[in-house]
Write a protein that holds these residues in place. Structure first.
Motif, PDB file in Angstrom:
ATOM      1  N   ASN A 102       0.793  -1.214  -0.010  1.00  0.00           N
ATOM      2  CA  ASN A 102       0.055   0.005  -0.014  1.00  0.00           C
ATOM      3  C   ASN A 102       0.738   1.171  -0.037  1.00  0.00           C
ATOM      4  O   ASN A 102       1.790   1.271   0.779  1.00  0.00           O
ATOM      5  CB  ASN A 102      -0.967  -0.226   1.249  1.00  0.00           C
ATOM      6  CG  ASN A 102      -1.623   1.071   1.332  1.00  0.00           C
ATOM      7  OD1 ASN A 102      -1.154   2.199   1.762  1.00  0.00           O
ATOM      8  ND2 ASN A 102      -3.160   1.026   1.262  1.00  0.00           N
ATOM      9  N   GLY A 103       0.611   2.128  -0.961  1.00  0.00           N
ATOM     10  CA  GLY A 103       1.522   3.298  -0.903  1.00  0.00           C
ATOM     11  C   GLY A 103       1.565   4.421   0.008  1.00  0.00           C
ATOM     12  O   GLY A 103       2.201   5.384   0.062  1.00  0.00           O
ATOM     13  N   GLU A 104       0.217   4.346   0.971  1.00  0.00           N
ATOM     14  CA  GLU A 104       0.070   5.079   1.980  1.00  0.00           C
ATOM     15  C   GLU A 104      -0.129   6.776   1.489  1.00  0.00           C
ATOM     16  O   GLU A 104       0.168   7.525   2.192  1.00  0.00           O
ATOM     17  CB  GLU A 104       1.159   4.912   3.053  1.00  0.00           C
ATOM     18  CG  GLU A 104       1.458   3.511   3.773  1.00  0.00           C
ATOM     19  CD  GLU A 104       2.474   3.382   4.639  1.00  0.00           C
ATOM     20  OE1 GLU A 104       3.117   4.448   5.031  1.00  0.00           O
ATOM     21  OE2 GLU A 104       2.857   2.295   5.414  1.00  0.00           O
ATOM     22  N   THR A 105      -0.588   6.664   0.248  1.00  0.00           N
ATOM     23  CA  THR A 105      -0.996   7.981  -0.035  1.00  0.00           C
ATOM     24  C   THR A 105      -2.401   8.138   0.235  1.00  0.00           C
ATOM     25  O   THR A 105      -3.127   7.127   0.683  1.00  0.00           O
ATOM     26  CB  THR A 105      -0.692   7.989  -1.626  1.00  0.00           C
ATOM     27  OG1 THR A 105      -1.638   7.008  -2.285  1.00  0.00           O
ATOM     28  CG2 THR A 105       0.611   7.762  -2.200  1.00  0.00           C
ATOM     29  N   GLU A 108      -4.654   5.537  -1.850  1.00  0.00           N
ATOM     30  CA  GLU A 108      -4.560   4.346  -1.421  1.00  0.00           C
ATOM     31  C   GLU A 108      -4.922   4.004  -0.064  1.00  0.00           C
ATOM     32  O   GLU A 108      -5.135   2.700   0.446  1.00  0.00           O
ATOM     33  CB  GLU A 108      -3.173   3.613  -1.778  1.00  0.00           C
ATOM     34  CG  GLU A 108      -2.708   3.738  -3.127  1.00  0.00           C
ATOM     35  CD  GLU A 108      -1.487   3.031  -3.571  1.00  0.00           C
ATOM     36  OE1 GLU A 108      -1.366   2.122  -2.736  1.00  0.00           O
ATOM     37  OE2 GLU A 108      -1.130   3.122  -4.726  1.00  0.00           O
TER      38      GLU A 108
END
Length: 208
Positions: A102-105, A108
């Protein structure tokens, strides 16, 4: 610091505080619960590359930042040693690389959902067998689900140590980028974790 504090006071002190809480969109459950989401899409790439990406929409994971369960799962899925998904697919000459996570943006990971993706870079032969590749990935995830995390505390602690080393020995970043990152962290973490919440693992909770 004195100069910076003076500037911040001059520039921002006139902005009124409306006293409102941070907005949450947790009531918008299952945003991907549509017929279009449970499908296989074939996209013609610009570059000559074959890639299979499997995406899951999960409940919000923001509150588990001290545990980082998706980071833990991506570590296991992305392992390249003996017994790993990639090792098996390489022996079949079906894949060149695999990564997941998970890109943790904000796109996302937010208060409505979290996305977890596994992407496999396929060979020409692997493209012909992409259904079998997807099946292997699902088999591996099912195995992780069945075995559970209890026997893997040592793996979690290994990840924790590696992330701690990377944090303590990281290169200095551009000050503007660093301030921007901290401001984002202030919206997500407890104040004692503003500097570390996006990088370090703090708690081992297998149930999460």
């Amino acid at each position: 610091l004195d100069t910076l504090e003076k500037w911040v006071t001059e520039i921002f002190s006139e902005i009124p505080n409306n006293g409102l809480p941070k907005p949450s969109f947790g009531h918008l459950t299952q945003p991907f619960d549509t017929p279009e989401f449970h499908k296989l899409y074939r996209v013609v790439p610009i570059r000559k590359v074959h890639s299979l990406t499997i995406t899951w929409a999960l409940p919000p994971q923001e509150q588990y930042y001290r545990v980082k369960p998706l980071h833990y799962i991506s570590w296991l899925v992305g392992h390249e040693g003996k017994g790993s998904v990639l090792s098996f697919l390489r022996k079949k000459f079906w894949a060149l690389a695999l990564y997941g996570g998970n890109g943790e943006t904000g796109f996302e990971q937010n208060s409505t959902y979290s996305i977890f993706s596994i992407s496999v870079t396929l060979t020409d032969e692997g493209y012909k067998h992409f259904y079998e590749v997807a099946h292997v990935v699902f088999q591996y995830v099912k195995m992780l689900q069945k075995r559970g995390p209890d026997k893997r505390r040592v793996v979690w602690e290994e990840i924790q140590k590696i992330e701690a080393n990377e944090f303590h020995y990281q290169e200095q970043t551009d000050p503007v980028d660093y301030v921007e990152s901290l401001c984002e962290n202030m919206q997500l973490f407890q104040k004692e974790d503003f500097l570390t919440g996006d990088q370090l693992l703090f708690e081992y909770k297998p149930e999460v």
